[in-house]
Scaffold this motif. Structure first.
Motif, PDB file in Angstrom:
ATOM      1  N   PHE A   1     -51.748  90.343  48.389  1.00  0.00           N
ATOM      2  CA  PHE A   1     -53.683  90.661  47.419  1.00  0.00           C
ATOM      3  C   PHE A   1     -52.414  92.583  47.048  1.00  0.00           C
ATOM      4  N   THR A   2     -51.967  93.012  48.199  1.00  0.00           N
ATOM      5  CA  THR A   2     -51.664  94.364  47.901  1.00  0.00           C
ATOM      6  C   THR A   2     -50.655  94.493  46.783  1.00  0.00           C
ATOM      7  N   LEU A   3     -50.059  93.668  46.536  1.00  0.00           N
ATOM      8  CA  LEU A   3     -48.788  93.555  45.903  1.00  0.00           C
ATOM      9  C   LEU A   3     -48.679  93.422  44.568  1.00  0.00           C
ATOM     10  N   LEU A   4     -49.883  92.167  44.784  1.00  0.00           N
ATOM     11  CA  LEU A   4     -50.742  91.882  43.210  1.00  0.00           C
ATOM     12  C   LEU A   4     -50.960  93.318  42.632  1.00  0.00           C
ATOM     13  N   HIS A   5     -52.017  93.767  42.994  1.00  0.00           N
ATOM     14  CA  HIS A   5     -52.591  94.890  42.734  1.00  0.00           C
ATOM     15  C   HIS A   5     -51.165  96.128  42.191  1.00  0.00           C
ATOM     16  N   ASP A   6     -50.114  96.400  42.598  1.00  0.00           N
ATOM     17  CA  ASP A   6     -49.733  97.386  43.135  1.00  0.00           C
ATOM     18  C   ASP A   6     -49.128  97.040  41.779  1.00  0.00           C
ATOM     19  N   ASP A   7     -48.682  96.038  41.497  1.00  0.00           N
ATOM     20  CA  ASP A   7     -47.350  95.687  40.126  1.00  0.00           C
ATOM     21  C   ASP A   7     -48.727  96.067  39.012  1.00  0.00           C
ATOM     22  N   VAL A   8     -49.964  95.887  39.108  1.00  0.00           N
ATOM     23  CA  VAL A   8     -50.265  95.566  37.975  1.00  0.00           C
ATOM     24  C   VAL A   8     -50.667  97.778  38.058  1.00  0.00           C
ATOM     25  N   MET A   9     -50.703  97.793  38.493  1.00  0.00           N
ATOM     26  CA  MET A   9     -50.745  99.708  38.282  1.00  0.00           C
ATOM     27  C   MET A   9     -49.593 100.561  38.000  1.00  0.00           C
TER      28      MET A   9
ATOM     29  N   ARG B   1     -47.545  98.838  36.493  1.00  0.00           N
ATOM     30  CA  ARG B   1     -46.724  98.356  35.643  1.00  0.00           C
ATOM     31  C   ARG B   1     -45.297  97.496  35.380  1.00  0.00           C
ATOM     32  N   ALA B   2     -45.100  97.049  37.283  1.00  0.00           N
ATOM     33  CA  ALA B   2     -44.305  96.583  37.275  1.00  0.00           C
ATOM     34  C   ALA B   2     -43.770  95.057  37.019  1.00  0.00           C
ATOM     35  N   GLU B   3     -42.808  94.494  36.157  1.00  0.00           N
ATOM     36  CA  GLU B   3     -42.483  93.500  35.815  1.00  0.00           C
ATOM     37  C   GLU B   3     -42.077  92.041  36.611  1.00  0.00           C
ATOM     38  N   VAL B   4     -41.682  92.591  37.780  1.00  0.00           N
ATOM     39  CA  VAL B   4     -40.914  91.013  38.329  1.00  0.00           C
ATOM     40  C   VAL B   4     -41.150  91.762  39.507  1.00  0.00           C
ATOM     41  N   ARG B   5     -41.266  90.419  40.519  1.00  0.00           N
ATOM     42  CA  ARG B   5     -41.455  91.016  41.463  1.00  0.00           C
ATOM     43  C   ARG B   5     -40.371  89.521  42.762  1.00  0.00           C
TER      44      ARG B   5
ATOM     45  N   GLY C   1     -38.217  88.315  41.676  1.00  0.00           N
ATOM     46  CA  GLY C   1     -37.826  87.810  41.051  1.00  0.00           C
ATOM     47  C   GLY C   1     -38.293  87.043  39.726  1.00  0.00           C
ATOM     48  N   ARG C   2     -38.728  86.441  40.150  1.00  0.00           N
ATOM     49  CA  ARG C   2     -40.816  86.697  39.059  1.00  0.00           C
ATOM     50  C   ARG C   2     -40.905  86.746  38.327  1.00  0.00           C
ATOM     51  N   PRO C   3     -41.461  87.171  37.671  1.00  0.00           N
ATOM     52  CA  PRO C   3     -42.649  87.257  36.722  1.00  0.00           C
ATOM     53  C   PRO C   3     -43.632  87.687  37.416  1.00  0.00           C
ATOM     54  N   ALA C   4     -44.014  88.741  37.494  1.00  0.00           N
ATOM     55  CA  ALA C   4     -45.326  89.127  37.942  1.00  0.00           C
ATOM     56  C   ALA C   4     -46.649  88.825  37.638  1.00  0.00           C
ATOM     57  N   VAL C   5     -47.075  88.628  38.612  1.00  0.00           N
ATOM     58  CA  VAL C   5     -48.644  87.592  38.414  1.00  0.00           C
ATOM     59  C   VAL C   5     -49.444  88.430  37.074  1.00  0.00           C
ATOM     60  N   HIS C   6     -49.429  89.961  36.786  1.00  0.00           N
ATOM     61  CA  HIS C   6     -49.709  90.089  35.447  1.00  0.00           C
ATOM     62  C   HIS C   6     -49.390  90.560  33.763  1.00  0.00           C
ATOM     63  N   VAL C   7     -47.950  89.930  34.930  1.00  0.00           N
ATOM     64  CA  VAL C   7     -47.291  89.490  33.223  1.00  0.00           C
ATOM     65  C   VAL C   7     -46.826  88.104  32.983  1.00  0.00           C
ATOM     66  N   LYS C   8     -47.210  87.047  33.713  1.00  0.00           N
ATOM     67  CA  LYS C   8     -47.683  85.589  33.762  1.00  0.00           C
ATOM     68  C   LYS C   8     -48.939  85.336  33.445  1.00  0.00           C
TER      69      LYS C   8
ATOM     70  N   LYS D   1     -35.730  92.976  42.220  1.00  0.00           N
ATOM     71  CA  LYS D   1     -36.632  93.678  41.101  1.00  0.00           C
ATOM     72  C   LYS D   1     -35.610  94.476  40.536  1.00  0.00           C
ATOM     73  N   GLU D   2     -36.337  95.488  39.359  1.00  0.00           N
ATOM     74  CA  GLU D   2     -34.670  96.190  38.475  1.00  0.00           C
ATOM     75  C   GLU D   2     -34.699  97.248  39.745  1.00  0.00           C
ATOM     76  N   ILE D   3     -33.583  97.883  39.698  1.00  0.00           N
ATOM     77  CA  ILE D   3     -33.216  99.046  40.512  1.00  0.00           C
ATOM     78  C   ILE D   3     -33.317 100.519  39.381  1.00  0.00           C
ATOM     79  N   GLY D   4     -33.565 101.539  40.202  1.00  0.00           N
ATOM     80  CA  GLY D   4     -34.292 102.356  40.061  1.00  0.00           C
ATOM     81  C   GLY D   4     -35.605 102.676  39.310  1.00  0.00           C
ATOM     82  N   GLY D   5     -36.646 102.238  39.909  1.00  0.00           N
ATOM     83  CA  GLY D   5     -37.329 101.969  39.213  1.00  0.00           C
ATOM     84  C   GLY D   5     -38.285 103.277  40.124  1.00  0.00           C
ATOM     85  N   ASP D   6     -38.206 103.734  40.796  1.00  0.00           N
ATOM     86  CA  ASP D   6     -38.666 104.730  41.739  1.00  0.00           C
ATOM     87  C   ASP D   6     -39.070 106.012  41.027  1.00  0.00           C
ATOM     88  N   ILE D   7     -37.372 106.389  40.578  1.00  0.00           N
ATOM     89  CA  ILE D   7     -36.495 107.430  39.696  1.00  0.00           C
ATOM     90  C   ILE D   7     -37.318 107.496  38.496  1.00  0.00           C
TER      91      ILE D   7
END
Length: 321
Positions: free
Chosen positions: A74-82, A84-88, A90-97, A224-230
């Motif tokens: 649940f925390t990962l799902l909401h984190d990805d929304v906040m 705007r992470a598109e991949v979780r 190796g698959r599309p994040a829930v909010h993308v799909k 997931k994509e490398i360099g997202g934190d930067i």
């Protein structure tokens, strides 16, 4: 005790047979999708293995293991929304799909299901302890997430502030998982607290390793994509240290007037490398692993079982995903 992979099998069996209602499909399908994305199942493995190491059957804590894994996802799902992470994984994040609105609502449902599942199988004596631990931990995780968000707009975040943030956002959930297993096994409070400390210190090492992988990992294995934190100016140990030690001002320039995405990642990484930050961060990780292993001495478990948790701790320093 069982092997790590065998614990994962038990957890996956329980997750795959979770009794979701048939309708509305739009609410429950995203939950199933998020859970089926896999992952290391570290938190539920800790709950089951701690329970068994203290003399109970692993199945004694299966509901708590499922509950903690559902809460984590649940925390990962909401984190990805906040974020705007598109991949979780190796698959599309829930909010993308499924769309952002569905992701938020299904995440809310996951949280409720986690709480319901957490109390199953508890005696009247254990239920208040389990729910108090779970609810306290959940609130700490939210506090950590808020600090993480607050830090994005600050340039003066200290290392101590960062370490406390990841303790709340990440480490307390691993500590909770360990303590849940100990509680369900009927352990006394000192043993429960020792296992909590093991999980908490393991979590610190785990998050610092995650920070390293976000910058230096292989996207094929990291998931997931490398360099997202930067790119997102996330105040990690790496960035905070670089901001305080980089006399060239390169890192600060990339935050205030960034290059394009690819160039920004390359420029910041050059500073990290020049300051020897990957190696220094690895040394800090090793310190937390040592503290986690030291906590096992107060658990009273057998030397053979200590080897399981010691090996698990060491593997967290070399993981690639």
């Amino acid at each position: 005790m069982l092997t790590y992979n065998r614990y994962v099998e038990l957890i996956n069996d329980a997750l795959h047979s979770f009794p979701y209602p048939a309708q509305p499909r739009g609410l429950y399908e995203p939950i199933s999708y998020a859970i089926d994305c896999g992952g290391k199942r570290l938190r539920p493995v800790l709950a089951l293995s701690v329970c068994e190491s203290l003399g109970a059957e692993a199945s004694t804590a299966i509901n708590q293991a499922v509950g903690i894994e559902m809460y984590h996802n649940f925390t990962l799902l909401h984190d990805d929304v906040m974020d705007r992470a598109e991949v979780r994984r190796g698959r599309p994040a829930v909010h993308v799909k499924y769309g952002e609105a569905s992701a938020i609502l299904s995440g809310d449902a996951m949280l409720t299901l986690a709480g319901i599942t957490m109390g199953k199988g508890c005696t009247e004596t254990l239920l208040p302890r389990v729910l108090h631990l779970f609810n306290t931990t959940a609130m700490e995780v939210y506090e950590g997430q808020q600090y993480d968000m607050d830090f994005e707009s600050r340039m003066d975040v200290t290392i101590d502030e960062y370490l406390d943030m990841i303790r709340l956002k990440t480490s307390v959930l691993l500590g909770c998982a360990c303590k849940l297993g100990a509680i369900m096994a009927g352990a006394d409070e000192d043993v429960c607290d020792a296992f909590y400390r093991y999980g908490e210190k393991l979590g610190m090492a785990f998050q610092l390793r995650d920070d390293l992988l976000d910058t230096y990992g292989d996207p094929a294995t990291f998931g997931k994509e490398i360099g997202g934190d930067i790119c997102n100016d996330k105040k990690t140990w790496l960035l905070i240290t670089a901001l305080s030690e980089d006399t060239t001002g390169e890192v600060k320039r990339e935050i205030t007037a960034p290059s394009d995405k690819t160039q920004k990642i390359a420029n910041v990484k050059k500073v990290y490398d020049r300051l020897n930050l990957p190696e220094r961060c690895s040394l800090l990780i090793d310190c937390y692993i040592s503290e986690a292993i030291d906590a096992l001495e107060r658990t009273g478990i057998s030397e053979k079982d200590k080897e399981f948790f010691t090996s698990l701790a060491h593997k967290s320093t070399t993981r690639v995903s």
